[in-house]
Scaffold this motif. Structure first.
Motif, PDB file in Angstrom:
ATOM      1  N   ARG A 104       0.858  -1.191   0.000  1.00  0.00           N
ATOM      2  CA  ARG A 104       0.000   0.000   0.000  1.00  0.00           C
ATOM      3  C   ARG A 104       0.888   1.234   0.000  1.00  0.00           C
ATOM      4  O   ARG A 104       1.797   1.341   0.829  1.00  0.00           O
ATOM      5  CB  ARG A 104      -0.925   0.035   1.214  1.00  0.00           C
ATOM      6  N   TYR A 140      -3.167   3.441  -0.323  1.00  0.00           N
ATOM      7  CA  TYR A 140      -3.799   2.886  -1.521  1.00  0.00           C
ATOM      8  C   TYR A 140      -3.149   1.564  -1.913  1.00  0.00           C
ATOM      9  O   TYR A 140      -1.921   1.448  -1.944  1.00  0.00           O
ATOM     10  CB  TYR A 140      -3.672   3.860  -2.698  1.00  0.00           C
ATOM     11  N   GLU A 141      -3.973   0.569  -2.246  1.00  0.00           N
ATOM     12  CA  GLU A 141      -3.462  -0.696  -2.742  1.00  0.00           C
ATOM     13  C   GLU A 141      -2.740  -0.461  -4.065  1.00  0.00           C
ATOM     14  O   GLU A 141      -3.255   0.223  -4.952  1.00  0.00           O
ATOM     15  CB  GLU A 141      -4.611  -1.697  -2.962  1.00  0.00           C
ATOM     16  N   ASP A 191      -4.590  -1.120  -7.214  1.00  0.00           N
ATOM     17  CA  ASP A 191      -5.599  -0.118  -7.581  1.00  0.00           C
ATOM     18  C   ASP A 191      -4.960   1.091  -8.250  1.00  0.00           C
ATOM     19  O   ASP A 191      -5.564   1.732  -9.112  1.00  0.00           O
ATOM     20  CB  ASP A 191      -6.381   0.334  -6.340  1.00  0.00           C
ATOM     21  N   LEU A 192      -3.729   1.403  -7.841  1.00  0.00           N
ATOM     22  CA  LEU A 192      -3.024   2.533  -8.440  1.00  0.00           C
ATOM     23  C   LEU A 192      -2.543   2.205  -9.851  1.00  0.00           C
ATOM     24  O   LEU A 192      -2.580   3.056 -10.742  1.00  0.00           O
ATOM     25  CB  LEU A 192      -1.821   2.922  -7.570  1.00  0.00           C
TER      26      LEU A 192
END
Length: 273
Positions: free
Chosen positions: A28, A32-33, A36-37
């Motif tokens: 992360r 944010y994972e 996902d980024l």
């Protein structure tokens, strides 16, 4: 009396950071994972997230990317680029050639953007204290010229009568200010400095790439110290390109001048031991 921390707790706090959380199967960044980024966040936006802790708007990320792209290279006569190419001819790896080049990006070569933003920021602080833009600029320039014979950071260029990058960056900055992405304050300060210098010297000393990118980084809220770091990121692109290009050539131990051009010797005349 606070309870004594265990060895594990001390170990976990040894390199405590707000930037990354990582353990097997999880990465992360700022919460944010990473999965996902990936594919959803651009490289400039990732730079912003890592430095600032939050994601920028799309417009802020684009403007940051524009400033970074503008300063990637200035040719083999630039010391950092020349050093990268010379290092590559010595047979070292890409990483060593890049590190050699980046290590010379200091106050003289690479630091003008930081210095320019510090200068802009001092004027902005005077304006916050009640001074008009014109008075703040005049007072700071009076002080600068009284204390130094050097160039105002961010203005003038040893090669270009007008640095072709600066007017375009200012044009884009003004466009983003009109759209409300930024407020345009640092652009106004920089333009007022240029006008005041011209009035003093009887000729225009145009803004250069350092002054123009400092405007954008200031408008985006980056502190001066990070301005130098952002320049290093930007110029590293050119450094990598030149190191790679040179590494594909057969040259070995290539010095800064052709071998038929030797240095000027200024020491003692020939003498016997």
């Amino acid at each position: 009396m606070s309870e004594r921390k265990t060895g594990r707790e001390r170990g976990e706090e040894w390199w405590s950071t707000d930037i990354i959380e990582m353990h097997p199967g999880t990465i992360r960044l700022r919460g944010y994972e990473i999965q996902d980024l990936i594919g959803n966040v651009s490289f400039p936006a990732m730079i912003w997230l890592m430095l600032r802790g939050e994601l920028p708007t799309e417009e802020q990320a684009v403007l940051l990317g524009i400033a970074l792209a503008a300063a990637v290279d200035h040719g083999p006569q630039a010391p950092s680029i020349a050093i990268a190419r010379i290092a590559a001819t010595c047979g070292v790896g890409i990483n060593s050639a890049m590190a050699s080049a980046v290590n010379v990006l200091g106050d003289v070569h690479g630091g003008a953007g930081e210095q320019a933003l510090e200068f802009y920021g001092a004027i902005a602080a005077d304006m916050d204290g009640g001074a008009s833009l014109e008075d703040a600029v005049r007072d700071r320039l009076d002080r600068f010229f009284a204390e130094t014979k050097g160039y105002v950071p961010g203005f003038g260029h040893r090669f270009h009568p007008v640095d072709p990058r600066a007017p375009r960056l200012l044009e884009i900055t003004r466009q983003y200010a009109r759209e409300g992405v930024i407020n345009g304050r640092f652009a106004g300060i920089a333009e007022a400095i240029e006008a005041d210098i011209a009035a003093r010297k009887g000729k225009t000393i145009p803004m250069n790439i350092d002054g123009a990118t400092a405007v954008i980084y200031g408008e985006l809220g980056f502190p001066p110290t990070l301005t130098r770091g952002l320049f290093v990121l930007s110029r590293s692109v050119g450094i990598l390109a030149h190191a790679w290009e040179q590494s594909q050539k057969p040259d070995r131990n290539k010095g800064p001048l052709p071998r038929e051009w030797l240095w000027a010797y200024t020491g003692a005349p020939p003498r016997k031991l």
